[in-house]
Design a protein around this motif. Structure first.
Motif, short mmCIF file in Angstrom:
data_model
loop_
_atom_site.label_atom_id
_atom_site.label_comp_id
_atom_site.label_asym_id
_atom_site.label_seq_id
_atom_site.Cartn_x
_atom_site.Cartn_y
_atom_site.Cartn_z
N SER A 34 1.02 -1.21 -0.16
CA SER A 34 0.06 -0.03 -0.17
C SER A 34 0.88 1.37 -0.07
CB SER A 34 -0.82 0.16 1.15
OG SER A 34 -1.58 1.17 1.14
N SER A 35 0.50 2.41 -0.40
CA SER A 35 1.02 3.55 -0.55
C SER A 35 0.36 4.57 0.43
CB SER A 35 1.06 4.19 -1.96
OG SER A 35 -0.18 4.50 -2.52
N GLN A 36 -0.73 4.20 1.09
CA GLN A 36 -1.60 5.10 2.04
C GLN A 36 -1.04 4.70 3.37
OE1 GLN A 36 -5.78 4.67 1.40
NE2 GLN A 36 -5.77 5.26 -0.81
N THR A 37 -0.11 5.45 3.80
CA THR A 37 0.36 5.54 5.32
C THR A 37 0.00 6.82 6.09
OG1 THR A 37 2.69 6.50 4.60
CG2 THR A 37 2.15 3.93 4.50
N ASN A 38 0.08 6.59 7.31
CA ASN A 38 -0.49 7.90 7.97
C ASN A 38 0.62 8.22 9.26
OD1 ASN A 38 -3.12 7.42 6.97
ND2 ASN A 38 -3.72 6.04 8.31
N PHE A 39 1.82 8.36 8.52
CA PHE A 39 2.88 8.94 9.46
C PHE A 39 3.37 10.62 9.13
CE2 PHE A 39 2.52 4.41 9.57
CZ PHE A 39 2.96 4.17 11.00
N PRO A 40 2.51 11.49 9.09
CA PRO A 40 2.99 12.76 8.43
C PRO A 40 4.42 13.37 9.00
CG PRO A 40 1.00 13.02 9.58
CD PRO A 40 1.38 11.71 9.56
N THR A 41 4.65 13.04 10.31
CA THR A 41 5.44 13.79 11.01
C THR A 41 6.71 12.69 11.30
OG1 THR A 41 4.52 13.30 13.09
CG2 THR A 41 3.80 15.37 12.12
N ILE A 42 6.87 11.68 10.93
CA ILE A 42 7.49 10.60 11.34
C ILE A 42 9.14 11.25 11.25
CG2 ILE A 42 7.97 9.55 9.22
CD1 ILE A 42 8.02 6.84 10.80
N PHE A 43 9.48 11.95 10.05
CA PHE A 43 10.87 12.42 9.80
C PHE A 43 10.87 13.91 10.27
CE2 PHE A 43 10.47 9.18 6.34
CZ PHE A 43 10.84 8.17 7.19
N ASP A 44 10.14 14.41 10.96
CA ASP A 44 10.36 15.90 11.44
C ASP A 44 11.57 16.05 12.22
OD1 ASP A 44 7.95 16.41 10.27
OD2 ASP A 44 6.96 17.17 11.92
N GLY A 45 12.26 15.31 12.81
CA GLY A 45 13.37 15.49 13.68
C GLY A 45 14.79 15.27 12.65
N LEU A 46 14.44 14.82 11.44
CA LEU A 46 15.67 14.85 10.34
C LEU A 46 15.57 16.11 9.33
CD1 LEU A 46 15.36 11.05 9.39
CD2 LEU A 46 16.64 12.17 11.40
N ARG A 47 14.51 17.02 9.49
CA ARG A 47 14.36 18.02 8.71
C ARG A 47 15.20 19.03 8.64
NH1 ARG A 47 10.35 16.50 5.22
NH2 ARG A 47 8.82 15.14 5.99
N ASP A 48 15.67 20.02 7.80
CA ASP A 48 16.68 21.12 8.07
C ASP A 48 15.52 22.25 8.59
OD1 ASP A 48 15.53 21.96 5.69
OD2 ASP A 48 17.21 21.56 4.66
N SER A 49 16.05 23.42 8.74
CA SER A 49 15.39 24.62 8.99
C SER A 49 14.44 25.10 7.80
CB SER A 49 15.98 26.01 9.30
OG SER A 49 17.02 26.04 8.12
N GLN A 50 14.51 24.42 6.73
CA GLN A 50 13.59 24.78 5.64
C GLN A 50 12.45 23.86 5.62
OE1 GLN A 50 13.69 27.86 3.99
NE2 GLN A 50 15.36 28.03 5.49
N GLY A 51 12.47 22.84 6.55
CA GLY A 51 11.75 21.74 6.31
C GLY A 51 11.79 20.64 5.22
N ASN A 52 13.10 20.70 4.86
CA ASN A 52 13.77 19.50 3.98
C ASN A 52 14.46 18.35 4.53
OD1 ASN A 52 12.52 20.98 1.75
ND2 ASN A 52 14.26 22.25 1.88
N LEU A 53 14.51 17.34 3.80
CA LEU A 53 15.11 16.10 4.18
C LEU A 53 16.50 16.19 3.24
CD1 LEU A 53 12.68 13.11 4.55
CD2 LEU A 53 14.31 14.19 6.31
#
Length: 254
Positions: free
Chosen positions: A81-100
């Motif tokens: 499936s491509s329908q996953t519910n984890f919108p904030t799972i990588f927030d701790g890895l994002r830079d100040s612009q919100g990018n990985l």
């Protein structure tokens, strides 16, 4: 390679079916092995709905239908499936612009996908109706086995150290446990030819448990190890090939 092997096996089964085409399906109940491939579409419910949405099943059903229309076998499916519910799972890895970003400082695209499988022992029965033949009718089956599901993390050509190799396990939500399923539908065995199929409604209940000891996106929150109720409801369509014993040839001597 695997895809080619699958289709080769399917062709061999069809040829085998044609070779054993003499039978009396129309007038009697026969005992025969059943091998089937199926597709199912399922909606996640219960605790599973917190993680996933629509889930595809692709799998096999194999076993034996007795002369009394009982069926005993195994049932297994691969989930995706491509329908996953984890919108904030990588927030701790994002830079100040919100990018990985990857090791080169380039903006990376990361995709979250659901993967899993189940494998069950299955018991069922065919109840002849509608008068087509005594081997076709309402098909009920259920069983128990094991269920596994997790997140698949894909970053394509981007190398993100925090999401490589063993680090992925801190995000993948690996979950395993016993599984139960029920199916109610219709099975049709043709009097001749390869038009043999089944379809109907499918339900599944998993009593699962998180297998990771830490989630890297929630390091200060203990992983919940209590039993989850992972539910799925949907439909299933399958094509099966009954394999019949070859009828002995009759010989006449003068």
């Amino acid at each position: 390679m695997l895809k080619n092997s699958f289709f080769l096996t399917l062709v061999l089964l069809v040829l085998n079916y044609s070779a054993f085409s003499q039978r009396n399906v129309k007038d009697s109940i026969i005992g025969t092995p059943w091998i089937a491939v199926h597709y199912g579409g399922n909606i996640a419910a219960g605790d599973l709905a917190d993680r996933y949405g629509y889930i595809n099943h692709l799998g096999v059903l194999g076993g034996y239908k007795t002369p009394k229309n009982w069926f005993y076998g195994i049932d297994g499916s691969f989930y995706f499936s491509s329908q996953t519910n984890f919108p904030t799972i990588f927030d701790g890895l994002r830079d100040s612009q919100g990018n990985l970003t990857d090791v080169n400082g380039d903006i990376a695209k990361v995709f979250l996908l659901m993967r899993g499988f189940n494998a069950n022992l299955t018991v069922g029965k065919v109840f002849p109706v509608f008068g087509s033949n005594k081997n076709s009718g309402i098909f009920l089956h259920g069983g128990l086995g094991v269920l596994m599901h997790k997140l698949r993390i894909e970053s394509n050509n981007n190398v993100i150290p925090e999401l490589e190799l063993e680090y992925k396990k801190g995000y993948d939500r690996l979950t395993i446990g016993p599984n139960f399923h029920e199916f109610v539908g219709y099975a049709f065995m043709a009097n001749s030819g390869v038009l043999n199929f089944y379809g109907g409604f499918y339900a599944q209940q998993g009593l699962t448990q998180n297998k990771r000891n830490i989630f890297y996106d929630q390091p200060d929150i203990p992983v919940d190890k209590s039993t989850r109720l992972d539910l799925q409801f949907g439909f299933r369509l399958g094509w099966f090939i009954p394999i019949y014993k070859r009828q002995p040839k009759e010989f006449y001597y003068n």
